[in-house]
Motif scaffolding. Structure first.
Motif, short mmCIF file in Angstrom:
data_model
loop_
_atom_site.label_atom_id
_atom_site.label_comp_id
_atom_site.label_asym_id
_atom_site.label_seq_id
_atom_site.Cartn_x
_atom_site.Cartn_y
_atom_site.Cartn_z
N LEU A 127 37.45 33.26 47.44
CA LEU A 127 38.56 33.27 48.37
C LEU A 127 39.27 34.60 48.27
O LEU A 127 39.35 35.18 47.17
CB LEU A 127 39.54 32.13 48.05
CG LEU A 127 38.96 30.72 48.00
CD1 LEU A 127 40.06 29.71 47.71
CD2 LEU A 127 38.23 30.36 49.30
N THR A 128 39.76 35.10 49.37
CA THR A 128 40.44 36.39 49.36
C THR A 128 41.92 36.19 49.05
O THR A 128 42.55 35.25 49.53
CB THR A 128 40.26 37.14 50.69
OG1 THR A 128 40.72 38.48 50.54
CG2 THR A 128 40.99 36.49 51.84
N GLY A 129 42.48 37.08 48.21
CA GLY A 129 43.90 37.01 47.90
C GLY A 129 44.19 36.46 46.52
O GLY A 129 43.28 36.25 45.71
N SER A 130 45.46 36.22 46.25
CA SER A 130 45.93 35.70 44.97
C SER A 130 47.22 34.95 45.23
O SER A 130 47.45 34.47 46.34
CB SER A 130 46.14 36.86 43.98
OG SER A 130 47.04 37.82 44.53
N TYR A 131 48.08 34.82 44.20
CA TYR A 131 49.37 34.17 44.43
C TYR A 131 50.20 34.90 45.48
O TYR A 131 51.02 34.29 46.17
CB TYR A 131 50.19 34.18 43.13
CG TYR A 131 49.90 33.09 42.13
CD1 TYR A 131 48.70 32.38 42.14
CD2 TYR A 131 50.83 32.79 41.14
CE1 TYR A 131 48.45 31.41 41.19
CE2 TYR A 131 50.59 31.82 40.20
CZ TYR A 131 49.40 31.12 40.21
OH TYR A 131 49.16 30.17 39.28
N GLN A 132 50.03 36.21 45.58
CA GLN A 132 50.96 37.06 46.31
C GLN A 132 50.86 36.96 47.83
O GLN A 132 49.79 36.75 48.38
CB GLN A 132 50.75 38.54 45.92
CG GLN A 132 51.22 38.90 44.54
CD GLN A 132 50.25 38.46 43.45
OE1 GLN A 132 49.05 38.42 43.67
NE2 GLN A 132 50.79 38.15 42.29
N VAL A 133 52.00 37.12 48.46
CA VAL A 133 52.13 37.31 49.91
C VAL A 133 52.98 38.57 50.11
O VAL A 133 54.04 38.68 49.49
CB VAL A 133 52.80 36.10 50.58
CG1 VAL A 133 53.04 36.37 52.06
CG2 VAL A 133 51.96 34.84 50.39
#
Length: 389
Positions: A127-133
């Motif tokens: 999946l692309t991304g992490s906790y961050q927005v």
């Protein structure tokens, strides 16, 4: 080489009865009541499954394959996962995620590890991304990542209701889901958004609001860690009953309430409350850090998630909570395959990948694990080790 699995009781996960399975390379080639091979046919391996239940290989949809954590400083960054940590738990397909740390753990690193695990013999997506927005992607766009990079099938894990999150707004999450959805539609992928649920008082309110106020359907999200506290679990029952996807984490290091409500017990409760089994999955949070915080949200300790906890929880659901075998197996086979549109995974059918697990009938312990037709683990022994094991 051909492989013939003889006389096993097949749970596809639907119960099919006693049948033989012929594996041709990395695929399931033929299934019948009795498959006979000529005596002079030399190039075949016969596996006697007379005392076994034969199931699809397990799918773990939430694994920190590059390690995770760091909530207690740099020394608490967990190491990368090794191949045998996955296969000895019956898992033949993993979905890799980052987590709290989107700085020292990167998408390039995650993709490289996914390709490495593929080379070592199992199937791996990310999946692309992490906790961050805003979400940190490879190409600079969620939609482009999903469309252009074969291994990327969704977004996550994005943190909500957690003191470690970026405190996104409802509109932020709606835009992430919209971009992931279009990326999925255009590429034939799931485009699911994996939502890390913390124990904050807002619970799943953002997700409920998105579903009520926009055209994004409930199945665009999977809410994980929903056993974090009793209130979150209670709300999640109604959410799942209305069609939402929920996920139980099988590695735990949280509150006493979380430990008391095991995944096996929670599965039984949800089914008794009328939740469709198709809306429930288990994942391990494998190799992720499981930080423990006090009431002031100060770090006080750390555990490490284990992929082996995935089937342990399913076995407990069957033996201790008396959940039907077909239902218990679905949450780690067919359900995640359907949610993430992994069309060659999740069931024992002709043409699908030869990912097979043999369980001892007597105690339901794992006996043999085969990934894409290759025996990875058998009789308590790891047959295929990772490059650096």
């Amino acid at each position: 080489m051909l492989k013939l699995i003889k006389n096993g009781e097949i749970y596809s996960p639907k119960y099919l009865g006693k049948k033989d399975i012929l594996l041709t390379g990395d695929k399931i080639g033929y299934i019948d009541d009795c498959i006979n091979i000529p005596d002079d046919f030399l190039d075949i391996q016969i596996i006697d499954a007379a005392e076994s239940l034969v199931t699809p290989g397990f799918i773990d949809g939430h694994v920190h394959i590059t390690g995770g954590g760091g909530e207690g400083g740099f020394k608490t960054r967990t190491p990368e996962i090794q191949l045998s940590d996955i296969t000895k738990g019956g898992v033949t397909t993993v979905i890799g995620v980052l987590g709290t740390d989107g700085t020292t753990r990167t998408m390039s690193n995650l993709l490289a590890k996914a390709y490495a695990l593929e080379e070592e013999g199992i199937s791996c997506y990310v999946l692309t991304g992490s906790y961050q927005v805003p979400v940190r992607t490879v190409t600079g766009s969620i939609q482009d990542d999903i469309i252009l990079i074969d291994k990327i099938i969704g977004v996550g894990e994005v943190a909500l209701s957690d003191h470690r999150s970026s405190q996104p707004t409802m509109e932020d999450i709606a835009k992430i889901a919209a971009e992931a959805r279009v990326g999925g539609i255009l590429s034939g992928k799931a485009g699911i958004v994996n939502i890390h649920m913390g124990d904050g008082h807002r619970n799943i309110s953002f997700i409920q609001e998105i579903i009520e106020k926009t055209e994004i359907p409930p199945r665009q999200f999977v809410l994980t860690h929903i056993l974090r506290n009793p209130e979150l679990f209670k709300i999640s029952i109604d959410y799942a009953r209305s069609g939402g996807l929920v996920d139980f984490t099988t590695s735990t290091a949280g509150s006493s309430d979380e430990k008391e409500l095991t995944p096996g017990k929670a599965l039984k409760v949800m089914l008794e409350e009328g939740v469709n089994i198709e809306n429930i999955t288990f994942t391990s949070d494998g190799q992720g850090s499981l930080p423990i915080f006090d009431e002031q949200k100060r770090y006080v300790g750390l555990g490490v998630g284990k992929v082996t906890s995935l089937y342990t929880a399913v076995r407990e659901a069957i033996l201790s909570e008396k959940v039907a075998i077909e239902d218990a197996l679905r949450v780690i086979t067919l359900n995640p395959a359907n949610n993430y549109m992994l069309k060659s995974k999740g069931s024992i059918e002709v043409g699908k990948d030869a990912d097979i697990v043999l369980l001892n009938k007597e105690d339901l312990n794992i006996n043999t694990v085969m990934a894409k037709g290759k025996v990875m683990y058998q009789n308590g022994e790891v047959r295929v080790k990772g490059t650096f094991e």
